[in-house]
Design an enzyme around this catalytic site. Structure first.
Site, PDB file in Angstrom:
ATOM      1  N   ARG A  26       0.815  -1.228   0.000  1.00 24.41           N
ATOM      2  CA  ARG A  26       0.000   0.000   0.000  1.00 24.41           C
ATOM      3  C   ARG A  26       0.851   1.282   0.000  1.00 24.41           C
ATOM      4  O   ARG A  26       0.342   2.370  -0.208  1.00 24.41           O
ATOM      5  CB  ARG A  26      -0.945   0.013   1.216  1.00 24.41           C
ATOM      6  CG  ARG A  26      -2.195  -0.824   0.981  1.00 24.41           C
ATOM      7  CD  ARG A  26      -3.057  -0.898   2.211  1.00 24.41           C
ATOM      8  NE  ARG A  26      -2.548  -1.873   3.170  1.00 24.41           N
ATOM      9  CZ  ARG A  26      -2.983  -1.977   4.429  1.00 24.41           C
ATOM     10  NH1 ARG A  26      -3.889  -1.133   4.893  1.00 24.41           N
ATOM     11  NH2 ARG A  26      -2.483  -2.891   5.232  1.00 24.41           N
ATOM     12  N   LYS A  33       8.844  -0.738   2.589  1.00 27.98           N
ATOM     13  CA  LYS A  33       8.175   0.172   3.524  1.00 27.98           C
ATOM     14  C   LYS A  33       9.091   0.521   4.692  1.00 27.98           C
ATOM     15  O   LYS A  33       9.102   1.648   5.183  1.00 27.98           O
ATOM     16  CB  LYS A  33       6.905  -0.518   4.023  1.00 27.98           C
ATOM     17  CG  LYS A  33       6.259   0.125   5.212  1.00 27.98           C
ATOM     18  CD  LYS A  33       4.874  -0.407   5.437  1.00 27.98           C
ATOM     19  CE  LYS A  33       4.873  -1.641   6.311  1.00 27.98           C
ATOM     20  NZ  LYS A  33       3.485  -2.053   6.615  1.00 27.98           N
ATOM     21  N   GLY A 115       8.181  -4.355  12.536  1.00 28.51           N
ATOM     22  CA  GLY A 115       9.127  -3.404  11.938  1.00 28.51           C
ATOM     23  C   GLY A 115       8.517  -2.070  11.562  1.00 28.51           C
ATOM     24  O   GLY A 115       9.239  -1.127  11.245  1.00 28.51           O
ATOM     25  N   ASP A 116       7.197  -1.961  11.603  1.00 27.65           N
ATOM     26  CA  ASP A 116       6.537  -0.762  11.062  1.00 27.65           C
ATOM     27  C   ASP A 116       5.755   0.012  12.116  1.00 27.65           C
ATOM     28  O   ASP A 116       4.728   0.619  11.811  1.00 27.65           O
ATOM     29  CB  ASP A 116       5.622  -1.156   9.899  1.00 27.65           C
ATOM     30  CG  ASP A 116       4.561  -2.174  10.310  1.00 27.65           C
ATOM     31  OD1 ASP A 116       4.524  -2.551  11.497  1.00 27.65           O
ATOM     32  OD2 ASP A 116       3.767  -2.579   9.449  1.00 27.65           O
ATOM     33  N   ASN A 389      37.410  41.182   3.178  1.00 21.84           N
ATOM     34  CA  ASN A 389      36.127  41.706   2.701  1.00 21.84           C
ATOM     35  C   ASN A 389      35.997  41.451   1.204  1.00 21.84           C
ATOM     36  O   ASN A 389      36.867  41.856   0.435  1.00 21.84           O
ATOM     37  CB  ASN A 389      36.013  43.203   2.994  1.00 21.84           C
ATOM     38  CG  ASN A 389      34.565  43.653   2.845  1.00 21.84           C
ATOM     39  OD1 ASN A 389      34.012  43.617   1.754  1.00 21.84           O
ATOM     40  ND2 ASN A 389      33.958  44.059   3.943  1.00 21.84           N
TER      41      ASN A 389
HETATM   42  C1  UD1 Z   1      -1.942  -8.267  13.517  1.00 18.39           C
HETATM   43  C2  UD1 Z   1      -2.595  -9.071  14.644  1.00 18.39           C
HETATM   44  C3  UD1 Z   1      -3.752  -8.259  15.218  1.00 18.39           C
HETATM   45  C4  UD1 Z   1      -3.241  -6.910  15.703  1.00 18.39           C
HETATM   46  C5  UD1 Z   1      -2.496  -6.184  14.589  1.00 18.39           C
HETATM   47  C6  UD1 Z   1      -1.849  -4.938  15.150  1.00 18.39           C
HETATM   48  C7  UD1 Z   1      -2.389 -11.419  14.060  1.00 18.39           C
HETATM   49  C8  UD1 Z   1      -3.080 -12.623  13.532  1.00 18.39           C
HETATM   50  N1  UD1 Z   1      -3.097 -10.322  14.126  1.00 18.39           N
HETATM   51  O1  UD1 Z   1      -2.930  -8.094  12.515  1.00 18.39           O
HETATM   52  O2  UD1 Z   1      -4.359  -8.957  16.301  1.00 18.39           O
HETATM   53  O3  UD1 Z   1      -4.326  -6.120  16.172  1.00 18.39           O
HETATM   54  O4  UD1 Z   1      -1.482  -7.019  14.033  1.00 18.39           O
HETATM   55  O5  UD1 Z   1      -1.283  -4.205  14.111  1.00 18.39           O
HETATM   56  O6  UD1 Z   1      -1.243 -11.500  14.448  1.00 18.39           O
HETATM   57  N2  UD1 Z   1       4.129 -10.177   9.041  1.00 18.39           N
HETATM   58  C9  UD1 Z   1       5.139 -10.996   8.602  1.00 18.39           C
HETATM   59  N3  UD1 Z   1       4.830 -12.166   8.015  1.00 18.39           N
HETATM   60  C10 UD1 Z   1       3.555 -12.581   7.862  1.00 18.39           C
HETATM   61  C11 UD1 Z   1       2.516 -11.749   8.315  1.00 18.39           C
HETATM   62  C12 UD1 Z   1       2.831 -10.560   8.905  1.00 18.39           C
HETATM   63  O7  UD1 Z   1       6.317 -10.660   8.722  1.00 18.39           O
HETATM   64  O8  UD1 Z   1       3.365 -13.675   7.329  1.00 18.39           O
HETATM   65  C13 UD1 Z   1       4.467  -8.909   9.648  1.00 18.39           C
HETATM   66  C14 UD1 Z   1       4.039  -7.730   8.796  1.00 18.39           C
HETATM   67  O9  UD1 Z   1       5.090  -7.303   7.970  1.00 18.39           O
HETATM   68  C15 UD1 Z   1       3.687  -6.685   9.818  1.00 18.39           C
HETATM   69  C16 UD1 Z   1       3.249  -7.485  11.037  1.00 18.39           C
HETATM   70  O10 UD1 Z   1       3.750  -8.783  10.857  1.00 18.39           O
HETATM   71  O11 UD1 Z   1       4.785  -5.896  10.208  1.00 18.39           O
HETATM   72  C17 UD1 Z   1       1.751  -7.507  11.206  1.00 18.39           C
HETATM   73  O12 UD1 Z   1       1.177  -8.101  10.085  1.00 18.39           O
HETATM   74  P1  UD1 Z   1      -0.232  -7.659   9.536  1.00 18.39           P
HETATM   75  O13 UD1 Z   1      -0.583  -8.498   8.400  1.00 18.39           O
HETATM   76  O14 UD1 Z   1      -0.232  -6.200   9.364  1.00 18.39           O
HETATM   77  O15 UD1 Z   1      -1.148  -8.070  10.771  1.00 18.39           O
HETATM   78  P2  UD1 Z   1      -2.617  -7.599  10.996  1.00 18.39           P
HETATM   79  O16 UD1 Z   1      -3.511  -8.366  10.117  1.00 18.39           O
HETATM   80  O17 UD1 Z   1      -2.692  -6.133  10.947  1.00 18.39           O
END
Ligand code: UD1
Ligand code: CA
Length: 495
Positions: A26, A33, A115-116, A389
């Site tokens: 995104r 990112k 990381g974000d 100067n």
């Molecule tokens: C996750 C949590 C949710 C929480 C939210 C907070 C789970 C199932 N859900 O949801 O309860 O409220 O974070 O932001 O954990 N990532 C990986 N590998 C993967 C999936 C994710 O490295 O296979 C990393 C992403 O890069 C990111 C972080 O984990 O930095 C969170 O992943 P994201 O998919 O954003 O999780 P959410 O669905 O938002």
């Protein structure tokens, strides 16, 4: 459980796992990112420094998308960070399993972060670990109450205890009313984490291995699952697109400015002032509206910067003033004055009490104490000793189309307006250069160099060649006198 004191000497944790495999699609960017910046530092920088505050025995970053970029950047950030690869993003549980697999046999606590989430601080992580230990928890999660919880996992509780987390997409209408959200930041007992991860399925709305299911597993296995509720919800906010990047950047900047104001810096308009994380400001510095201080810029006591000034890696001495200026990799001495409308390029060093004035560009120019380049000049590859100067419109012609060469102007020398100093050339101490000169040869100490055509007045030319013009009429009416201001100045200088 917010009021817990942070232990001063927190024993190190076994490991920190930073999840950073996500692509950040995104962001619509050709770079990861995690390499986008907030207040002059990458998001990854913040994640690694927050984790490092726990003094972990191991810190591993789980990488996937843009892995080459991320790994290269991590190498610049810290030598002790390792990376684990998650080939395919099968969920947060799978990502942690990838990290854990790289850490070998370990006991103790494993902290998981993202990381974000750049505003998360090391102090918050330390508090999370302290609570985890004080309560003998198997898992402790950082949570927050938010007004708009849509999209987040919701915390399911039985009083003090957390019994599980349900993802928004899997939640019932009733569960969606819960406003306590999962930040995704946790402390786990390593053994519970390992066992819980081994049992994860994908029977959920997203078909992913949810890390959150480890909390249900822990609770059902009679381990204590606790929560630390933070009232600083910014510390749980992630960046997924550039709107969030701007929001988080504004908040980080606000926090940096607040800290400096409490430290004795006056910031006239915080809305239009931006200060990078590594910038250093002394007491009684004044930042006027439109000031942007970047990189490792340092500003000395009482200096006034702005309005409308951007400085990158610039060192400004105490009591100096830098007005409407753009500068990078430059040094401005104490009590010196720069601007308005000056352009300080790399290698500019202005001495104490010196001046670089309006519409002056400097590059690789070492300018001594009390030396002045006040108006409309280009000063490149120059060495100016003290008390020099440089007249308005002077050009240091440092480039002959092939080579760049230096110009030296000795102590106390005076260069008349609109001169060109053709480098390499040496103007010795105390020398004068007449206005309008094109200097191609060295000037001896205390000498006067005149290098221009002599003035010739063609008497009566206008009346003869431009008759019946306004000029001709004015010339005819003139009585032959010199303007009194000029006359007076001339007689004073003679006397
Ligand atoms: C996750 C949590 C949710 C929480 C939210 C907070 C789970 C199932 N859900 O949801 O309860 O409220 O974070 O932001 O954990 N990532 C990986 N590998 C993967 C999936 C994710 O490295 O296979 C990393 C992403 O890069 C990111 C972080 O984990 O930095 C969170 O992943 P994201 O998919 O954003 O999780 P959410 O669905 O938002
Ligand atoms: Ca997210």
């Amino acid at each position: 459980m917010t009021a817990e004191n942070i232990e001063n000497d927190l024993a190190p944790v076994a490991a920190v796992i930073v999840l950073a495999a996500g692509g950040g699609s995104r962001m619509k960017s050709s770079k990861s990112k995690l390499l986008h910046e907030i207040s002059g530092k990458t998001m990854l920088h913040y994640a690694v420094s927050a984790g490092a505050a726990l003094d972990p025995e191991q810190l591993v970053v789980v990488v996937g998308s843009f892995r080459e970029q991320v790994i290269e950047h991590l190498g610049q950030l810290s030598a002790s960070v390792t990376t684990a690869l998650q080939e395919e993003q099968l969920g947060t549980g799978h990502a942690v399993a990838c990290g854990l697999a790289d850490l070998g046999e370990l006991t103790g606590e494993v902290v998981v972060t993202y990381g974000d989430v750049p505003l998360l601080t090391g102090d918050t992580l330390r508090q999370l670990v302290a609570v985890h230990r004080a309560h003998f928890n198997g898992v402790t999660v950082l949570t927050a109450h938010v007004e708009e919880p849509t999209g987040y996992g919701r915390i399911l509780r039985d009083g003090e205890r957390v019994v599980g987390i349900v993802e928004h997409r899997d939640a019932t209408e009733e569960q969606r009313q819960i406003t306590e959200i999962n930040s995704g930041i946790y402390v786990f007992d390593a053994e519970i984490l390992r066992e819980g991860l081994a049992q994860l399925g994908t029977d959920n709305a997203q078909g992913e291995q949810y890390l959150t299911d480890v909390l249900t597993f822990a609770h059902e296995g009679n381990h204590r699952v606790g929560a630390v509720v933070t009232d600083d919800i910014w510390q749980t906010e992630g960046v997924n697109d550039r709107i969030q990047l701007a929001r988080i950047n504004a908040e980080m900047n606000r926090r940096i400015l607040d800290r400096w104001m409490l430290d004795g810096v006056t910031i006239m308009d915080p809305q239009s002032t931006f200060v990078d994380l590594d910038v250093d400001l002394a007491r009684d510095v004044v930042l006027m509206p439109g000031t942007i201080l970047q990189g490792a810029t340092t500003i000395g006591e009482g200096a006034i910067i702005g309005p409308d000034t951007s400085l990158m890696d610039v060192e400004v001495g105490a009591g100096a003033e830098v007005v409407r200026t753009h500068g990078s990799f430059a040094i401005v001495g104490e009590e010196a004055h720069v601007g308005p409308f000056s352009y300080l390029r790399p290698g500019t060093q202005l001495g104490r009490g010196g001046k670089i004035g309006a519409f002056v560009e400097t590059k690789n120019a070492v300018i001594g104490e009390n030396s002045k380049v006040p108006h409309l000049a280009y000063c490149g590859d120059a060495i100016l000793d003290d008390d020099v100067n440089i007249g308005a419109g002077t050009i240091f012609a440092n480039y002959d189309g092939v080579n760049k060469s230096p110009t030296h102007v000795g102590k106390g020398a005076f260069v008349g307006s609109n001169s060109v100093l053709v480098a390499p050339v040496d103007i010795a101490p105390g020398a004068f250069v007449a206005a309008g000169s094109a200097i191609t040869e060295d000037v001896p100490a205390g000498g006067l160099a005149i290098a221009r055509g002599r003035q010739h007045n063609a008497e009566g030319w206008v009346v003869k060649r431009r008759p019946e013009t306004k000029a001709a009429t004015a010339a005819a009416e003139h009585d032959g006198s010199i303007h009194p201001a000029v006359e007076e100045s001339r007689s004073q200088q003679k006397g």
